[in-house]
Motif scaffolding. Structure first.
Motif, PDB file in Angstrom:
ATOM      1  N   ALA A   1       0.659  -0.894  -0.048  1.00 22.27           N
ATOM      2  CA  ALA A   1      -0.230   0.212  -0.168  1.00 22.27           C
ATOM      3  C   ALA A   1       0.660   1.204  -0.106  1.00 22.27           C
ATOM      4  O   ALA A   1       1.813   1.385   0.851  1.00 22.27           O
ATOM      5  CB  ALA A   1      -0.987   0.085   1.350  1.00 22.27           C
ATOM      6  N   GLU A   2       0.622   2.276  -0.964  1.00 20.38           N
ATOM      7  CA  GLU A   2       1.389   3.303  -0.769  1.00 20.38           C
ATOM      8  C   GLU A   2       1.626   4.182   0.603  1.00 20.38           C
ATOM      9  O   GLU A   2       2.315   4.636   1.320  1.00 20.38           O
ATOM     10  CB  GLU A   2       0.132   4.495  -1.980  1.00 20.38           C
ATOM     11  CG  GLU A   2       0.928   6.077  -2.058  1.00 20.38           C
ATOM     12  CD  GLU A   2       0.240   6.750  -3.042  1.00 20.38           C
ATOM     13  OE1 GLU A   2      -0.552   6.136  -2.956  1.00 20.38           O
ATOM     14  OE2 GLU A   2       0.669   7.706  -3.283  1.00 20.38           O
ATOM     15  N   ASP A   3       0.075   4.081   1.277  1.00 19.27           N
ATOM     16  CA  ASP A   3      -0.165   4.951   3.339  1.00 19.27           C
ATOM     17  C   ASP A   3      -0.926   4.289   3.671  1.00 19.27           C
ATOM     18  O   ASP A   3      -2.182   3.503   3.570  1.00 19.27           O
ATOM     19  CB  ASP A   3      -0.352   6.186   2.941  1.00 19.27           C
ATOM     20  CG  ASP A   3      -0.434   6.743   4.162  1.00 19.27           C
ATOM     21  OD1 ASP A   3      -0.961   5.777   5.266  1.00 19.27           O
ATOM     22  OD2 ASP A   3      -0.928   7.888   4.171  1.00 19.27           O
TER      23      ASP A   3
ATOM     24  N   THR B   1      -4.382   2.746   3.575  1.00 19.88           N
ATOM     25  CA  THR B   1      -5.670   2.048   3.145  1.00 19.88           C
ATOM     26  C   THR B   1      -6.116   1.296   4.694  1.00 19.88           C
ATOM     27  O   THR B   1      -7.299   0.286   3.911  1.00 19.88           O
ATOM     28  CB  THR B   1      -4.522   0.215   2.407  1.00 19.88           C
ATOM     29  OG1 THR B   1      -3.821   1.404   1.361  1.00 19.88           O
ATOM     30  CG2 THR B   1      -5.351  -0.412   2.294  1.00 19.88           C
TER      31      THR B   1
ATOM     32  N   ASP C   1       5.974   2.720  -1.333  1.00 20.69           N
ATOM     33  CA  ASP C   1       5.507   3.840  -1.837  1.00 20.69           C
ATOM     34  C   ASP C   1       6.761   3.943  -2.202  1.00 20.69           C
ATOM     35  O   ASP C   1       8.186   3.845  -2.496  1.00 20.69           O
ATOM     36  CB  ASP C   1       5.218   5.546  -0.765  1.00 20.69           C
ATOM     37  CG  ASP C   1       5.704   5.352   0.302  1.00 20.69           C
ATOM     38  OD1 ASP C   1       7.432   4.667   0.180  1.00 20.69           O
ATOM     39  OD2 ASP C   1       6.615   6.000   1.358  1.00 20.69           O
ATOM     40  N   GLU C   2       6.637   5.724  -2.695  1.00 23.81           N
ATOM     41  CA  GLU C   2       7.226   6.274  -3.754  1.00 23.81           C
ATOM     42  C   GLU C   2       9.251   5.079  -3.190  1.00 23.81           C
ATOM     43  O   GLU C   2      10.040   5.407  -3.862  1.00 23.81           O
ATOM     44  CB  GLU C   2       7.509   7.440  -4.475  1.00 23.81           C
ATOM     45  CG  GLU C   2       6.548   8.018  -6.065  1.00 23.81           C
ATOM     46  CD  GLU C   2       6.529   6.876  -6.879  1.00 23.81           C
ATOM     47  OE1 GLU C   2       7.528   5.697  -7.490  1.00 23.81           O
ATOM     48  OE2 GLU C   2       5.776   6.854  -7.754  1.00 23.81           O
TER      49      GLU C   2
ATOM     50  N   SER D   1      -3.471   1.747  -4.372  1.00 28.26           N
ATOM     51  CA  SER D   1      -2.633   2.943  -3.981  1.00 28.26           C
ATOM     52  C   SER D   1      -3.937   3.401  -2.951  1.00 28.26           C
ATOM     53  O   SER D   1      -4.668   3.086  -2.506  1.00 28.26           O
ATOM     54  CB  SER D   1      -2.016   3.752  -5.490  1.00 28.26           C
ATOM     55  OG  SER D   1      -3.422   3.816  -6.109  1.00 28.26           O
ATOM     56  N   ASP D   2      -3.449   5.312  -2.908  1.00 25.74           N
ATOM     57  CA  ASP D   2      -4.152   5.596  -1.559  1.00 25.74           C
ATOM     58  C   ASP D   2      -5.168   5.392  -2.404  1.00 25.74           C
ATOM     59  O   ASP D   2      -6.547   5.646  -1.954  1.00 25.74           O
ATOM     60  CB  ASP D   2      -3.545   6.788  -1.612  1.00 25.74           C
ATOM     61  CG  ASP D   2      -2.611   7.040  -0.875  1.00 25.74           C
ATOM     62  OD1 ASP D   2      -2.261   5.842   0.037  1.00 25.74           O
ATOM     63  OD2 ASP D   2      -2.127   7.955   0.000  1.00 25.74           O
TER      64      ASP D   2
ATOM     65  N   PRO E   1      -3.773   2.015  -9.500  1.00 24.29           N
ATOM     66  CA  PRO E   1      -2.343   2.341  -9.106  1.00 24.29           C
ATOM     67  C   PRO E   1      -1.495   2.230 -10.413  1.00 24.29           C
ATOM     68  O   PRO E   1      -2.399   1.540 -11.909  1.00 24.29           O
ATOM     69  CB  PRO E   1      -1.415   0.835  -8.657  1.00 24.29           C
ATOM     70  CG  PRO E   1      -3.348  -0.042  -7.868  1.00 24.29           C
ATOM     71  CD  PRO E   1      -3.919   0.730  -8.789  1.00 24.29           C
TER      72      PRO E   1
ATOM     73  N   ASP F   1       0.994   7.560  -9.629  1.00 28.92           N
ATOM     74  CA  ASP F   1       0.846   6.528  -8.251  1.00 28.92           C
ATOM     75  C   ASP F   1       1.848   5.611  -8.336  1.00 28.92           C
ATOM     76  O   ASP F   1       1.877   4.844  -9.759  1.00 28.92           O
ATOM     77  CB  ASP F   1      -0.241   5.570  -8.095  1.00 28.92           C
ATOM     78  CG  ASP F   1      -1.281   6.841  -7.042  1.00 28.92           C
ATOM     79  OD1 ASP F   1      -0.746   7.528  -7.150  1.00 28.92           O
ATOM     80  OD2 ASP F   1      -2.252   6.351  -6.996  1.00 28.92           O
ATOM     81  N   PRO F   2       2.326   4.839  -7.134  1.00 29.92           N
ATOM     82  CA  PRO F   2       3.242   4.189  -7.203  1.00 29.92           C
ATOM     83  C   PRO F   2       3.065   2.797  -8.067  1.00 29.92           C
ATOM     84  O   PRO F   2       1.901   3.439  -7.989  1.00 29.92           O
ATOM     85  CB  PRO F   2       4.001   4.109  -6.160  1.00 29.92           C
ATOM     86  CG  PRO F   2       3.459   4.807  -5.260  1.00 29.92           C
ATOM     87  CD  PRO F   2       2.071   5.748  -5.863  1.00 29.92           C
ATOM     88  N   GLY F   3       3.708   1.877  -9.272  1.00 26.82           N
ATOM     89  CA  GLY F   3       3.164   0.796  -9.013  1.00 26.82           C
ATOM     90  C   GLY F   3       3.430   0.466 -10.999  1.00 26.82           C
ATOM     91  O   GLY F   3       3.926  -0.978 -10.299  1.00 26.82           O
TER      92      GLY F   3
END
Ligand code: SAM
Length: 286
Positions: free
Chosen positions: A38-40, A44, A61-62, A86-87, A91, A95-97
């Motif tokens: 999960a990004e944050d 999540t 995250d990044e 992602s948040d 994703p 967003d990261p991924g």
């Protein structure tokens, strides 16, 4: 029967606001995954709490993505099911991924995308602008010069343009869009699917004025109609006679051109050319 040893990366779209906007398939995937990246994790966790999910969550995250990617690839290769969220939204879309997905593809690992919400499509559709083709440009550049260069480069695409923008820079961005694409129909989609959802639609100059006058809050997507959607094909004669009427009433020709351009939402150059051509014809008596 599925081979239980086949690991997969499950790319899971999650809500962009309203927690009800999650698919049954995503909920099943999150319940069954060996781990969810999960990004944050705090964001999540709210989704997990709402649906009673308590499978392991890990931050991805990044800032940690590059360092954690080799280990994630090992987990998938060894047969684990790894979910990626992602948040908000899909994703990989600003967003990261996307690098993790590329790394899995590169290594021949299975990647499955579980589709769902994205602010891009939601804003595009809500704008009411043409959807036959669209260009998604991610976040608009922060620096005015770069932003203007990009806008000029895409101004003539036969497509609706979609950009993410921060609420703080919205008014400045709309002003740049008005310069690069005068008279374009546009929309600002704010807080989609949330309590304060708003979709403001109109000529870009009108939106620029409106959002310059207030503090903008929340998340924002800017949508700009394609060139042929601009009311650019107002009859030349009509523009010319409106300019002429204003000139007759005492306005200077250049002010009259500016006024008509603003009123009709067409480029000044178009009004100027129409008025000039009509005057020339008049003078030649044709
Ligand atoms: N991956 C996400 C997606 O597919 O929608 C986009 C993530 S990007 C980091 C975040 C940006 O998406 C925000 O700055 C805003 O421009 C847009 N956005 C996300 N949620 C939104 C919402 N509920 N309403 C309007 N814009 C939203």
């Amino acid at each position: 029967m599925e081979d239980p040893k086949t690991g997969r990366l499950l790319v899971c779209a999650t809500p962009i606001g309203n927690l009800g906007d999650v698919t049954l398939r995503v909920l099943d995937a999150l319940r069954e995954a060996d781990v969810t990246l999960a990004e944050d994790t705090r964001v999540t966790r709210k989704l997990f709490a709402r649906y009673g999910i308590d499978t392991p969550l890990e931050r991805f995250d990044e800032t940690v993505a590059a360092a954690k990617t080799p280990r994630v690839l090992e987990r998938v290769a060894s047969g684990e099911t790894v979910a990626l969220v992602s948040d908000a939204g899909t994703p990989g879309i600003s967003d990261p991924g996307s690098r993790l997905i590329a790394a899995c593809v590169e290594r021949g690992l299975e990647v499955e995308v579980l589709p769902g919400p994205s602010a891009v499509i939601t804003a595009l559709v809500a704008s009411g602008l043409p959807t036959h083709a669209f260009f998604f440009g991610g976040f608009l550049p922060r620096k005015a010069g770069e932003r203007e260069r990009l806008l000029r480069a895409v101004a003539e695409l036969d497509a609706t343009l979609v950009f993410f923008e921060s609420p703080r820079r919205l008014a400045a961005a709309l002003a740049s869009i008005g310069e690069a694409m005068p008279g374009r129909r546009a929309a600002v989609a704010r807080e989609l699917t949330k309590v304060h959802e708003e979709v403001a639609r109109g000529p870009v100059e009108e939106l620029a004025r409106r959002f310059a006058e207030c503090e903008v809050k929340g998340e924002v997507v800017v949508v700009i109609g394609p060139p042929e959607e601009a009311p650019a094909r107002v009859a030349a004669d009509e523009l010319a006679s409106e300019v002429e009427a204003l000139v007759q009433s005492g306005m200077s020709r250049s002010d009259a051109v500016k006024h008509v351009a603003r009123l009709r939402g067409v480029p000044r150059s178009q009004v100027y050319d129409s008025a000039h051509e009509a005057k020339r014809r008049d003078e030649q008596g044709s």
